[in-house]
Design a protein around this motif. Structure first.
Motif, short mmCIF file in Angstrom:
data_model
loop_
_atom_site.label_atom_id
_atom_site.label_comp_id
_atom_site.label_asym_id
_atom_site.label_seq_id
_atom_site.Cartn_x
_atom_site.Cartn_y
_atom_site.Cartn_z
N SER A 129 -2.40 -39.32 -69.40
CA SER A 129 -1.48 -40.27 -68.76
C SER A 129 -1.83 -40.46 -67.30
CB SER A 129 -0.04 -39.75 -68.86
OG SER A 129 0.38 -39.62 -70.20
N LEU A 130 -1.50 -41.63 -66.81
CA LEU A 130 -1.58 -41.95 -65.39
C LEU A 130 -0.41 -42.85 -65.04
CD1 LEU A 130 -5.36 -42.83 -64.78
CD2 LEU A 130 -4.13 -40.86 -63.86
N ARG A 131 -0.02 -42.78 -63.77
CA ARG A 131 1.04 -43.67 -63.29
C ARG A 131 0.51 -44.43 -62.07
NH1 ARG A 131 6.60 -42.68 -60.04
NH2 ARG A 131 7.92 -44.27 -61.04
N LEU A 132 0.47 -45.74 -62.18
CA LEU A 132 0.05 -46.58 -61.08
C LEU A 132 1.28 -47.06 -60.30
CD1 LEU A 132 -2.63 -48.83 -62.84
CD2 LEU A 132 -2.90 -46.55 -61.85
N SER A 133 1.09 -47.18 -58.99
CA SER A 133 2.13 -47.73 -58.12
C SER A 133 1.55 -48.85 -57.29
CB SER A 133 2.68 -46.65 -57.18
OG SER A 133 3.24 -45.58 -57.89
N CYS A 134 2.39 -49.80 -56.95
CA CYS A 134 1.97 -50.92 -56.10
C CYS A 134 3.14 -51.27 -55.20
CB CYS A 134 1.56 -52.11 -56.95
SG CYS A 134 1.22 -53.60 -56.01
N ALA A 135 2.94 -51.07 -53.91
CA ALA A 135 3.99 -51.32 -52.93
C ALA A 135 3.67 -52.58 -52.14
CB ALA A 135 4.13 -50.14 -51.99
N ALA A 136 4.64 -53.47 -52.07
CA ALA A 136 4.50 -54.70 -51.28
C ALA A 136 5.16 -54.51 -49.93
CB ALA A 136 5.13 -55.87 -52.02
N SER A 137 4.50 -55.04 -48.90
CA SER A 137 5.07 -54.96 -47.55
C SER A 137 4.71 -56.21 -46.77
CB SER A 137 4.53 -53.72 -46.83
OG SER A 137 3.13 -53.81 -46.67
N GLY A 138 5.42 -56.42 -45.66
CA GLY A 138 5.16 -57.58 -44.84
C GLY A 138 6.34 -58.52 -44.82
N SER A 139 6.03 -59.81 -44.74
CA SER A 139 7.05 -60.84 -44.62
C SER A 139 7.62 -61.17 -46.00
CB SER A 139 6.45 -62.09 -43.98
OG SER A 139 7.43 -63.09 -43.82
N ILE A 140 8.63 -60.39 -46.43
CA ILE A 140 9.19 -60.52 -47.78
C ILE A 140 10.68 -60.82 -47.69
CG2 ILE A 140 9.64 -59.35 -49.96
CD1 ILE A 140 7.16 -57.62 -49.36
N PHE A 141 11.09 -61.93 -48.30
CA PHE A 141 12.51 -62.23 -48.44
C PHE A 141 13.00 -61.70 -49.78
CE2 PHE A 141 16.40 -64.36 -47.51
CZ PHE A 141 16.84 -64.92 -48.69
N SER A 142 12.23 -61.96 -50.82
CA SER A 142 12.50 -61.43 -52.15
C SER A 142 11.22 -61.53 -52.97
CB SER A 142 13.64 -62.18 -52.85
OG SER A 142 13.28 -63.54 -53.08
N ILE A 143 11.23 -60.86 -54.13
CA ILE A 143 10.08 -60.91 -55.01
C ILE A 143 10.53 -61.32 -56.40
CG2 ILE A 143 8.14 -59.64 -56.03
CD1 ILE A 143 8.17 -57.78 -53.65
N ASN A 144 9.91 -62.32 -56.96
CA ASN A 144 10.21 -62.73 -58.32
C ASN A 144 9.46 -61.81 -59.29
OD1 ASN A 144 11.83 -64.71 -57.22
ND2 ASN A 144 10.28 -66.32 -57.43
N ALA A 145 8.63 -62.37 -60.13
CA ALA A 145 7.92 -61.55 -61.11
C ALA A 145 6.86 -60.69 -60.43
CB ALA A 145 7.27 -62.43 -62.16
N MET A 146 6.64 -59.52 -61.01
CA MET A 146 5.55 -58.64 -60.61
C MET A 146 4.79 -58.27 -61.87
SD MET A 146 7.48 -56.17 -57.85
CE MET A 146 6.01 -55.81 -56.86
N GLY A 147 3.53 -57.92 -61.70
CA GLY A 147 2.76 -57.61 -62.90
C GLY A 147 1.52 -56.81 -62.63
N TRP A 148 0.91 -56.39 -63.71
CA TRP A 148 -0.35 -55.67 -63.67
C TRP A 148 -1.37 -56.40 -64.54
CZ3 TRP A 148 -1.35 -51.63 -60.53
CH2 TRP A 148 -0.25 -50.95 -59.98
N TYR A 149 -2.57 -56.53 -63.98
CA TYR A 149 -3.72 -57.08 -64.70
C TYR A 149 -4.80 -56.02 -64.70
CZ TYR A 149 -1.87 -61.88 -64.43
OH TYR A 149 -1.12 -63.01 -64.58
N ARG A 150 -5.82 -56.22 -65.52
CA ARG A 150 -6.97 -55.32 -65.50
C ARG A 150 -8.24 -56.11 -65.80
NH1 ARG A 150 -5.71 -51.63 -70.91
NH2 ARG A 150 -6.14 -53.25 -72.48
N GLN A 151 -9.33 -55.57 -65.30
CA GLN A 151 -10.63 -56.19 -65.53
C GLN A 151 -11.66 -55.10 -65.82
OE1 GLN A 151 -12.00 -58.86 -62.45
NE2 GLN A 151 -13.37 -59.90 -63.87
N ALA A 152 -12.18 -55.14 -67.02
CA ALA A 152 -13.22 -54.20 -67.42
C ALA A 152 -14.58 -54.81 -67.08
CB ALA A 152 -13.12 -53.92 -68.91
N PRO A 153 -15.60 -53.99 -66.94
CA PRO A 153 -16.95 -54.51 -66.61
C PRO A 153 -17.41 -55.55 -67.63
CG PRO A 153 -16.91 -52.13 -66.37
CD PRO A 153 -15.59 -52.52 -67.00
N GLY A 154 -17.86 -56.69 -67.12
CA GLY A 154 -18.37 -57.74 -67.98
C GLY A 154 -17.32 -58.55 -68.71
N LYS A 155 -16.05 -58.30 -68.40
CA LYS A 155 -14.97 -59.01 -69.08
C LYS A 155 -14.10 -59.75 -68.07
CE LYS A 155 -14.63 -56.00 -73.11
NZ LYS A 155 -13.70 -55.22 -73.97
#
Length: 121
Positions: free
Chosen positions: A17-43
């Motif tokens: 198992s692994l747990r990924l985190s992603c923190a947003a910072s900066g000029s933020i009023f609100s955030i709608n959808a958030m998501g995760w993508y991935r890219q494997a070599p050659g794909k």
């Protein structure tokens, strides 16, 4: 501006198992959808999971039941808990977010820098 910073990638054996985190910072009023993508070599980059501001989630079939996406709106952070990892999950994982920067409601799409996940067999 807005920055998305990912963490939590690494090398793990199949079944682990692994747990990924992603923190947003900066000029933020609100955030709608958030998501995760991935890219494997050659794909092409592919969508893995999304979560709305209200908590509605969606997954691609290959990870459903193994991965869980969640978010902490107070921290502007999205997580991806990955269980029962398989070698085919090996990829660079990217988070993204639809960020509203002011009261106009207009949102902008931002990407993180990516974090490597490697699953050994």
């Amino acid at each position: 501006q807005v920055q998305l910073v990912e963490s939590g990638g690494g090398l793990v054996q199949a079944g682990g198992s692994l747990r990924l985190s992603c923190a947003a910072s900066g000029s933020i009023f609100s955030i709608n959808a958030m998501g995760w993508y991935r890219q494997a070599p050659g794909k092409q980059r592919e969508l893995v999971a999304t979560i709305t501001s209200g908590g509605t989630t969606n997954y691609i079939n290959s990870v459903r039941g193994r991965f869980t996406i969640s978010r902490d709106n107070a921290k502007n952070t999205v997580y991806l808990q990955m269980n029962s990892l398989k070698p085919e999950d090996t990829a660079v994982y990217y988070c993204n977010a639809d960020v509203v920067r002011d009261r106009s409601g207009r949102y902008y799409h931002y990407w993180g820098q990516g974090t490597q996940v490697t699953v050994s067999s």
